[in-house]
Design a protein around this motif. Structure first.
Motif, short mmCIF file in Angstrom:
data_model
loop_
_atom_site.label_atom_id
_atom_site.label_comp_id
_atom_site.label_asym_id
_atom_site.label_seq_id
_atom_site.Cartn_x
_atom_site.Cartn_y
_atom_site.Cartn_z
N GLY A 47 1.10 -23.66 -19.76
CA GLY A 47 1.28 -23.00 -18.49
C GLY A 47 0.50 -21.84 -18.24
O GLY A 47 0.07 -21.12 -19.35
N GLU A 48 0.19 -21.42 -17.15
CA GLU A 48 -0.34 -20.06 -16.84
C GLU A 48 0.30 -18.96 -17.33
O GLU A 48 1.72 -18.87 -17.11
N GLY A 49 -0.37 -17.91 -18.08
CA GLY A 49 0.37 -16.93 -18.57
C GLY A 49 0.80 -17.25 -19.99
O GLY A 49 1.22 -16.24 -20.83
N MET A 50 0.70 -18.21 -20.47
CA MET A 50 1.04 -18.61 -22.09
C MET A 50 -0.28 -18.62 -22.88
O MET A 50 -1.51 -19.17 -22.28
N PHE A 51 -0.35 -17.74 -24.02
CA PHE A 51 -1.66 -17.56 -24.65
C PHE A 51 -1.12 -17.96 -26.09
O PHE A 51 0.23 -17.88 -26.55
N CYS A 52 -2.24 -18.28 -26.91
CA CYS A 52 -2.10 -18.50 -28.49
C CYS A 52 -1.82 -16.98 -29.01
O CYS A 52 -2.34 -16.13 -28.61
N ARG A 53 -1.68 -17.10 -30.37
CA ARG A 53 -1.44 -16.10 -31.20
C ARG A 53 -2.73 -15.26 -31.17
O ARG A 53 -2.36 -13.86 -31.18
N GLN A 54 -3.86 -15.79 -31.47
CA GLN A 54 -5.14 -15.08 -31.75
C GLN A 54 -5.32 -14.27 -30.29
O GLN A 54 -5.77 -13.05 -30.41
N PRO A 96 -1.03 -1.72 -28.11
CA PRO A 96 -0.32 -2.28 -28.83
C PRO A 96 1.23 -2.18 -28.67
O PRO A 96 1.99 -2.28 -29.51
N LEU A 97 1.75 -1.38 -27.43
CA LEU A 97 2.90 -1.11 -27.46
C LEU A 97 3.54 -1.88 -26.26
O LEU A 97 4.57 -1.80 -25.65
N CYS A 98 3.06 -3.19 -25.87
CA CYS A 98 3.56 -4.25 -24.96
C CYS A 98 4.63 -4.84 -25.68
O CYS A 98 4.71 -5.27 -26.99
N ARG A 99 5.32 -5.38 -24.76
CA ARG A 99 6.49 -6.40 -25.30
C ARG A 99 6.13 -7.77 -25.31
O ARG A 99 5.66 -8.13 -23.99
N ILE A 100 6.22 -8.44 -26.34
CA ILE A 100 5.68 -9.86 -26.26
C ILE A 100 6.87 -11.02 -26.60
O ILE A 100 7.87 -10.80 -27.41
N GLU A 101 6.88 -11.78 -25.79
CA GLU A 101 7.80 -12.99 -26.01
C GLU A 101 7.50 -14.30 -26.47
O GLU A 101 6.43 -14.51 -25.68
N ALA A 102 7.80 -14.96 -27.49
CA ALA A 102 7.30 -16.26 -27.86
C ALA A 102 8.52 -17.34 -27.62
O ALA A 102 9.53 -17.12 -27.72
N PHE A 155 14.25 -21.43 -26.09
CA PHE A 155 14.12 -20.15 -25.40
C PHE A 155 13.23 -19.04 -25.69
O PHE A 155 12.64 -19.11 -26.97
N PHE A 156 12.69 -18.04 -24.96
CA PHE A 156 12.00 -17.08 -25.27
C PHE A 156 12.48 -15.93 -26.12
O PHE A 156 13.67 -15.51 -25.66
N GLU A 157 11.92 -15.55 -27.10
CA GLU A 157 12.52 -14.67 -27.76
C GLU A 157 11.41 -13.63 -28.08
O GLU A 157 10.33 -13.72 -28.16
N ARG A 158 11.86 -12.26 -28.64
CA ARG A 158 11.21 -11.29 -28.58
C ARG A 158 10.33 -11.01 -29.80
O ARG A 158 11.21 -11.38 -30.80
N ARG A 159 9.11 -10.85 -29.94
CA ARG A 159 8.16 -11.05 -30.94
C ARG A 159 7.64 -9.39 -30.87
O ARG A 159 7.30 -8.96 -30.03
N GLU A 160 7.41 -8.88 -32.23
CA GLU A 160 6.42 -7.84 -32.24
C GLU A 160 4.95 -8.06 -32.74
O GLU A 160 4.90 -9.06 -33.16
#
Length: 745
Positions: free
Chosen positions: A2-9, A19-25, A30-35
C-alpha cells in the motif's frame, strides 16, 4: 503493501539526511517501532550529503541523540578525509547540529533544536529540566522504560552550558570573557540645564525577594561554582562573600511603622538555607535588571548586603549622573548611608553626593509608612519622577517567582546561572517591547497633559492671588540641591490647624502660675485609667467612669465649688443618671457668675479654653487624615474587589472608617460648643460649624456628579420609547423639564 510502505533500502536512502525520524515496521501482526540503525543507516559526519567517507572512522553503533521527538540510538561515523578539514569529532557534531556531551570522545549529544526548544519553554513557562526530560522519555517509550534515565545528568550539564553560550552571545562576547565593555552614559550630559535634568535622571529600585532561597544540603560553591561569576547580574562571589562575613547582626531599629525588612533582618527562620533570598537593583523607568545588581541574602535583608549590591551596580554608571533611588524602607536605609558606604571594599566603594541623589519610596509601599515619610519620600512630590510608581521590581519578582521551586534545589552556581539567564530574557523582552510601550505612554501622557494643563489654568485663575507664592514655594523646594542651607519648607506638608493637645498639656504644665492651678490642670488632663482586656464588659466600663467622676468631684470641691452648687440643683442629684450621661460641669457648662472667684480658681476657664482650642484643631487634622484613608479604601474597593465576599469586606472597612470620622467630628462639635461658651474669658474662637456635608474629600462631589450624569444617561436610553401616537417620549436630562418630542411617521 500500500501507499506509504517502503522497503528497507528505500527507507535508508530516504532518511539519510533525516536520521532522527521514527520508523515503524510491519511484523505480520502489527506495526512495531524500529530504529534506523537497525535498518542499516549510518550517519556520516563531516559530509554535507551524508555519503560514506572513504577514510571514515567508525564511531559508536548506539550513539545516543536526544531530539525534540525523544531519545535515539544512532550509528555514527566520523570523517577523516580532506572534507573535514581536520576538524575534531566534537566540531563535526556541532556542524551537524548536535551538541556533544563532552569534547573528548563523545558518546551522546543533544540536538541544538532541542536545546533551543527547552530554553524557550523554560524561560516562558518556567519548565524544569526534570519535567522536560521526562516528557521526552514518555514520547520515546510511554511504558516507562528506564533505558535513558542516566542521561538526565547529561542534559542538566548541557542545558547549563547552553545558557552560558546564549549569555555570551547576547553580550557580544563570543568566547572571550575579558572583552572590554562600553562605558555607560552619553557625552555632554554634564552641561544639561537644571530645568532639563529630569530627562537625564536614572531611576534605581532596590528590593529583596525570598523566591531565591537555596538549601544548604544541596551543594556548595566550591563543588558547584558559577560558569559566569560576576559577568551578568549577580555580583562577583568571592569579594561579596568576604564582605558579608564581616557583617554582624543588624542593630538598626525602625522608627517608622512595622517594616518586615527590618523585622526579619536577623530572622531565625533562615535555618537550613544557605541563602534566604536575594536583593536586586533595577531601572525604575524601564524595569530592566542592572548589571552586577543582584546579590544573595544570608539571613534577612541587612543594610550591609544592600549597601554592597547598590554600590556594585552603581559602579557601572558615572557617579555624577542624577539618580532617583527607590527602596521600600528608604526612610530607614538612607540614615548614615554615607558612613556605611565608606566601609565597603575599595572595588565598589563610592562617594555619595546628596545633591545628585534623591531618595524615594515606591508608591504602593509608602501607603504603610508614617505621614512624615510621605512628606519626605513621596514620588508625587519629587521633581522628575513623572508618573513612575517604582514598583516595577515587584513585576520582575512576580514573573521569576515560579522558578523558585527549581532553583532552591540547585547548587549555588547553577542557581545563579539559571537566574541570570532568565533576567537576560526579561531584559530582552523589555527592550523589544519598549517601542510599543513608549508609544502608548506618550499618547496617554499627551492626552492627560491637556486635561491637567486646563485644570491648572482654571485653578490658577481662581487662586491668582495666592498662586505665585505657591509656585515659588514649590520651585524653591524642588530646586534645593543640598549644597545650601537651610532646607526650604515642604509645601506639600499637611498644615496643622493649630496647637495640639500634647502641646497645650506641655504649655500648661510649664507655665509659671500658682501651684494649685498647675496641679488641677495636671490632674484633669492626665487622670486616665489604663485599658485592659478584662475591662471590656460594659458594666465594668461604667463602673470605671463612675470612679473617675468621683475623683473629679473631689477636685471640684477644692478648685471649682461653683460646679458642686450647680450639681446640687441639677435633676441628676435626685435621680442619678448613668455614668456615661452624668454631667461633669466643667467651666464651659457654668455661667459667668458661677465661674467667678471664689466659686472657681482664677485661670481655670482660660485653661479649658486652651484645651478646647487644641481639641478642635486636632480633631480637624484627624478628620482630614481619616477622609484620606477612606478615599484609599474606596479606591482599593473599586479596583480590586470583584466578588461578593470581597465587596462586603471592603464595604465594611469603608463604613468602619466613616464611623471613626463621625466620632471625631462629634468631638469637634462638642469642643467647639464648649469653646463658644467660654468666649467671655477667652474671646471669640473662630471655629466654624462642621456640617455633615463637610465630611468629604474635594473629589467626592465631582465623582458623585459624574455617577449621576452616567446614571441619567443610561436611564434616558432605556426609558426612551414610542407612545401610542408615535411620539418619542424620553427622560429629561439634568436641568431640563419634561419634554415630548413629536415622532415622524
Amino acid at each position: 503493501m500500500g501507499e506509504g510502505m517502503f522497503c528497507r533500502q528505500c527507507i535508508v536512502d530516504g532518511h539519510r539526511l533525516r536520521p532522527l525520524c521514527r520508523i515503524e515496521a510491519w511484523n505480520g501482526a502489527f506495526f512495531e517501532r524500529r530504529e534506523l540503525r537497525q535498518l542499516g543507516l549510518r550517519v556520516q559526519l563531516g559530509h554535507v550529503d551524508n555519503q560514506p567517507c572513504p577514510r571514515a572512522y567508525r564511531g559508536r553503533d548506539k550513539f545516543v541523540v536526544i531530539a525534540e521527538n525523544g531519545f535515539h540510538h544512532i550509528a555514527v561515523d566520523f570523517c577523516q578525509c580532506r572534507l573535514s578539514q581536520g576538524r575534531q569529532r566534537w566540531e563535526q557534531l556541532l556542524l551537524y547540529g548536535w551538541y556533544p556531551s563532552t569534547p573528548d570522545n563523545p558518546k551522546s549529544a543533544v540536538t541544538i533544536a532541542t536545546l533551543k526548544l527547552f530554553h524557550a519553554v523554560s524561560l516562558q513557562g518556567k519548565t524544569m529540566v526534570y519535567h522536560f526530560f521526562n516528557a521526552l522519555a514518555k514520547i520515546t517509550d510511554n511504558a516507562g522504560s528506564q533505558a535513558f534515565k542516566k542521561r538526565y545528568q547529561l542534559v542538566l550539564r548541557l542545558v547549563r552550558q547552553w545558557r552560558n553560550l546564549r549569555a555570551l552571545k547576547r553580550g557580544g562576547m563570543g568566547n572571550d570573557p575579558d572583552r572590554a565593555t562600553a562605558e555607560t552614559g552619553e557625552d555632554g550630559w554634564k552641561d544639561v540645564s537644571p530645568e532639563k535634568r529630569q530627562v537625564e535622571l536614572l531611576f534605581f529600585i532596590s528590593r529583596l525577594s525570598d523566591q531565591a532561597k537555596l538549601l544548604t544540603t544541596v551543594s556548595s560553591w566550591p563543588a558547584d561554582p558559577s560558569i559566569q561569576d560576576g559577568w551578568a547580574y549577580f555580583v562577583k562571589s568571592a569579594p561579596y562573600t568576604k564582605f558579608v562575613e564581616t557583617l554582624g547582626e543588624q542593630k538598626e531599629m525602625s522608627t517608622c511603622t512595622g517594616l518586615a525588612a527590618l523585622d526579619y533582618a536577623n530572622t531565625k527562620y533562615s535555618q537550613g538555607y544557605a541563602t534566604t533570598g536575594c536583593g536586586m537593583i533595577t531601572c525604575g523607568r524601564h524595569e530592566v535588571v542592572a548589571k552586577n545588581g543582584v546579590g544573595d541574602l544570608q539571613a534577612g535583608e541587612k543594610y550591609g548586603n544592600m549597601d554592597y549590591i547598590i554600590a556594585s551596580a552603581w559602579c557601572h554608571f558615572c557617579t555624577l549622573l542624577f539618580f532617583l533611588l527607590s527602596y521600600d524602607i528608604m526612610c530607614q536605609w538612607h540614615k548614615s548611608l554615607r558612613e556605611r558606604l565608606k566601609k565597603l571594599p575599595s572595588a565598589v566603594r563610592l562617594l555619595l553626593a546628596n545633591y545628585f541623589v534623591k531618595f524615594v519610596i515606591p508608591k504602593l509601599h509608602i501607603l504603610g509608612h508614617l505621614l512624615k515619610c510621605w512628606e519626605n519620600f513621596s514620588l508625587l512630590y519629587t521633581l522628575g519622577a513623572g508618573q513612575a510608581d517604582m514598583e516595577g521590581i515587584e513585576r520582575i519578582w512576580s514573573s521569576s517567582g515560579l522558578m523558585g521551586a527549581s532553583t532552591r534545589e540547585m547548587g549555588p552556581g547553577s542557581q545563579q546561572d539559571t537566574l541570570d539567564d532568565f533576567w537576560h530574557y526579561w531584559n530582552w523582552n523589555k527592550v523589544v517591547g519598549m517601542g510599543a510601550m513608549l508609544r502608548t505612554r506618550f499618547l496617554k501622557a499627551r492626552k492627560e497633559l491637556a486635561t491637567q494643563q486646563s485644570a491648572l489654568d482654571v485653578f490658577s485663575q481662581e487662586q491668582k492671588a495666592d498662586a505665585p507664592a505657591w509656585k515659588k514655594a514649590v520651585d524653591d523646594f524642588e530646586g534645593f540641591d543640598g549644597r545650601t542651607s537651610p532646607r526650604p519648607p515642604n509645601p506639600y506638608e499637611l498644615p496643622n490647624s493649630g496647637v495640639t493637645l500634647h502641646e497645650i498639656e506641655l504649655d500648661l504644665l510649664h507655665e509659671e502660675h500658682d501651684r494649685q492651678q498647675r496641679q488641677l490642670i495636671a490632674d484633669l488632663l492626665s487622670n486616665k485609667s489604663p485599658t485592659t482586656k478584662e475591662l471590656s464588659d460594659f458594666v465594668t466600663r461604667r463602673t470605671r467612669i463612675s470612679r473617675q467622676i468621683k475623683k473629679l468631684r473631689l477636685l471640684q470641691r477644692k478648685y471649682s465649688p461653683g460646679a458642686l452648687q450647680r450639681l446640687a440643683t441639677h435633676p441628676s442629684s435626685v435621680e442619678p443618671a448613668e455614668a456615661e450621661r452624668a454631667p461633669l460641669f466643667l467651666p464651659s457648662a457654668l455661667s459667668s457668675a458661677e465661674c467667678s472667684p471664689p466659686l472657681v480658681v482664677p485661670g481655670l476657664p482660660q485653661a479649658e479654653a486652651q484645651l478646647r482650642d487644641a481639641q478642635c484643631s486636632e480633631s480637624l487634622d484627624q478628620i482630614r487624615h481619616g477622609l484620606i484613608i477612606k478615599k484609599r479604601l474606596q479606591t482599593y474597593k473599586t479596583l480590586n474587589s470583584c466578588r461578593q465576599h470581597q465587596n462586603t469586606r471592603s464595604r465594611s472597612l469603608v463604613d468602619s472608617q466613616q464611623h471613626k470620622v463621625e466620632l471625631v467630628a462629634g468631638t469637634y462639635r462638642q469642643a467647639r460648643a464648649a469653646r463658644i461658651a467660654l468666649a467671655y474669658v477667652a474671646g471669640d474662637s473662630g471655629w466654624r460649624v462642621l456640617e455633615k456635608a463637610d465630611l468629604r474629600l474635594p473629589e467626592d462631589e465631582e465623582e458623585a456628579k459624574r455617577r449621576k450624569q452616567h446614571a441619567m444617561k443610561g436611564k434616558r436610553q432605556e426609558a426612551t420609547k414610542v407612545n401610542e401616537v408615535r411620539e418619542v417620549q424620553g427622560v429629561p436630562g439634568m436641568g431640563e423639564k419634561n419634554r415630548v418630542t413629536p415622532g415622524f411617521g
